[in-house]
Design an enzyme around this catalytic site. Structure first.
Site, PDB file in Angstrom:
ATOM      1  N   VAL A  11       0.832  -1.208   0.000  1.00  0.00           N
ATOM      2  CA  VAL A  11       0.000   0.000   0.000  1.00  0.00           C
ATOM      3  C   VAL A  11       0.865   1.255   0.000  1.00  0.00           C
ATOM      4  CG1 VAL A  11      -1.781   1.289   1.235  1.00  0.00           C
ATOM      5  CG2 VAL A  11      -1.892  -1.205   1.133  1.00  0.00           C
ATOM      6  N   ARG A  42      11.706  -0.555   7.282  1.00  0.00           N
ATOM      7  CA  ARG A  42      12.758  -1.343   7.931  1.00  0.00           C
ATOM      8  C   ARG A  42      13.985  -1.488   7.037  1.00  0.00           C
ATOM      9  NH1 ARG A  42       8.101  -4.365   9.476  1.00  0.00           N
ATOM     10  NH2 ARG A  42       7.712  -4.264  11.719  1.00  0.00           N
ATOM     11  N   GLU A 122     -10.255   5.752   6.138  1.00  0.00           N
ATOM     12  CA  GLU A 122     -11.082   5.208   5.054  1.00  0.00           C
ATOM     13  C   GLU A 122     -10.547   3.866   4.561  1.00  0.00           C
ATOM     14  OE1 GLU A 122     -14.231   4.854   3.228  1.00  0.00           O
ATOM     15  OE2 GLU A 122     -14.027   7.021   3.471  1.00  0.00           O
ATOM     16  N   GLY A 127     -11.330  -1.531   1.684  1.00  0.00           N
ATOM     17  CA  GLY A 127     -10.326  -1.294   0.649  1.00  0.00           C
ATOM     18  C   GLY A 127     -10.691  -0.104  -0.220  1.00  0.00           C
ATOM     19  N   ILE A 129     -13.635   0.541  -1.508  1.00  0.00           N
ATOM     20  CA  ILE A 129     -15.033   0.968  -1.421  1.00  0.00           C
ATOM     21  C   ILE A 129     -15.106   2.216  -0.543  1.00  0.00           C
ATOM     22  CG2 ILE A 129     -17.371   0.327  -0.748  1.00  0.00           C
ATOM     23  CD1 ILE A 129     -16.496  -2.607  -0.899  1.00  0.00           C
ATOM     24  N   GLY A 179      -2.683 -15.098  -3.712  1.00  0.00           N
ATOM     25  CA  GLY A 179      -2.322 -13.923  -2.932  1.00  0.00           C
ATOM     26  C   GLY A 179      -3.480 -13.282  -2.194  1.00  0.00           C
ATOM     27  N   GLU A 182      -3.368 -14.511   3.544  1.00  0.00           N
ATOM     28  CA  GLU A 182      -2.050 -14.398   4.155  1.00  0.00           C
ATOM     29  C   GLU A 182      -1.519 -15.793   4.487  1.00  0.00           C
ATOM     30  OE1 GLU A 182      -0.467 -11.603   4.493  1.00  0.00           O
ATOM     31  OE2 GLU A 182      -2.096 -10.201   4.037  1.00  0.00           O
ATOM     32  N   ASP A 193     -10.989 -10.239  11.400  1.00  0.00           N
ATOM     33  CA  ASP A 193     -10.851  -9.069  10.537  1.00  0.00           C
ATOM     34  C   ASP A 193     -12.210  -8.408  10.299  1.00  0.00           C
ATOM     35  OD1 ASP A 193      -9.193  -7.515   8.386  1.00  0.00           O
ATOM     36  OD2 ASP A 193     -10.922  -8.268   7.290  1.00  0.00           O
ATOM     37  N   LYS A 197     -13.679  -4.500  11.422  1.00  0.00           N
ATOM     38  CA  LYS A 197     -14.316  -3.571  10.494  1.00  0.00           C
ATOM     39  C   LYS A 197     -15.733  -3.185  10.921  1.00  0.00           C
ATOM     40  CE  LYS A 197     -11.512  -5.326   6.688  1.00  0.00           C
ATOM     41  NZ  LYS A 197     -11.471  -6.217   5.501  1.00  0.00           N
TER      42      LYS A 197
END
Length: 319
Positions: A11, A42, A122, A127, A129, A179, A182, A193, A197
């Site tokens: 991102v 890092r 946001e 994501g 939306i 992908g 995870e 998750d 949200k």
């Protein structure tokens, strides 16, 4: 506007890329110049050698020229320290970290209010939306009754594959190879998750973040091929839904995440693959649906940059 970016992963890279490619358009809409004063990661990246680079995020927090910090690390321990020090230094915070806000939001939102700075997030839900801004700004005259949604693209992809004949193990393997999942998919498949949200959506609707332990959470790992087959015979599908509702009499807010059977007449029936959909029920607007891809570097970066606009042009979301 002078920003510091902490975390140059998928991102973060796209945020820098979009600012670089769309600078003229972004600055015109912001109404002022935008400068990436410093980036922190890092490990160094050769493609960003033209930027001031640091391994130490404290350099960004201490830089008096930076007015807005974009945190894109993930996790809680270090991001919590970053968030507190950002706000204490009277800098605005833009983050995609739904876990951080769902667990520590009450403390951070209060600190932002005390320091008269802003937190926008946001990118933390949906994501690409644009769901949080409409909920907080476009729909605000409503008395909200209920929010429900497919909030995790990984879980939805797995359930879609299972409805097409794959086993849970096969669907998870496929999601990982593409992908979408995870290496450790626990937060996705166990509903954690989605719970993060729905907690943030509830906060924007009713001004309260529930203690996370109060959210009833049930994931998709207990569903079997037989469950999916039985549902299909009845023209139904399982969808992992996050739901938030308020009792009009007691004003008690309840939140839950669980697999729910939906039929062909339900709006969520045709939401498949990695797509998300969120339904908001308001007293004046009725049911409003938001639909789109729930993840991806480009889409999430777009949401981050939209928050930069809000930092300059919108009121704080904190109550």
């Amino acid at each position: 506007m002078k920003v510091g970016i902490i975390g140059i992963g998928t991102v973060g890279r796209e945020v820098i890329n979009i600012i670089s490619c769309q600078r003229a358009k972004i600055e015109k809409l912001l109404g002022e110049k935008i400068e990436v004063q410093k980036i922190c990661n890092r490990t160094p990246r050769e493609e960003y050698e033209d930027y001031s680079f640091t391994h130490d995020y404290k350099e960004i927090l201490k830089d008096p020229s930076i007015d807005t910090v974009i945190e894109l690390m993930g996790g809680i321990k270090i991001p919590l320290e970053i968030a507190k020090k950002t706000l204490t230094a009277e800098k605005n915070l833009v983050t995609a970290n739904k876990e951080l806000l769902a667990i520590h939001g009450n403390e951070l939102f209060q600190l932002a209010k005390e320091k008269d700075v802003k937190i926008f997030f946001e990118a933390a839900v949906g994501g690409g939306i644009p769901i949080l801004s409409p909920l907080k700004e476009s729909l605000f005259p409503n008395n909200f009754k209920k929010i429900r949604g497919i909030l995790n693209g990984t879980a939805n992809y797995i359930l879609t594959q299972m409805s097409e004949g794959a086993s849970y193990e096969q669907a998870l393997k496929d999601a990982t190879e593409k992908g979408y999942a995870e290496t450790d998919p626990t937060f996705d498949v166990e509903g954690i998750d989605s719970a993060h949200k729905i907690s943030l959506l509830s906060y924007l609707a009713w001004g309260e973040i529930k203690e996370f332990k109060e959210i009833k959470i049930d994931g998709i790992t207990g569903l079997t091929a037989k469950d999916i087959e039985k549902a299909a015979k009845n023209n139904q599908k399982y969808k992992l839904l996050g739901e938030a509702a308020i009792d009009e009499d007691t004003q008690k807010i309840t939140l839950a995440v669980k697999p729910i059977l939906v039929g062909k007449g339900d709006l969520f029936y045709e939401v498949n693959g990695i797509y998300n959909a969120i339904e908001i029920e308001g007293s004046y607007t009725g049911k409003t649906i938001f639909y789109g891809e729930g993840a991806g570097g480009n889409a999430t970066a777009n949401a981050v940059i939209s928050d930069l606009y809000k930092v300059i042009n919108s009121k704080s979301w904190q109550r």
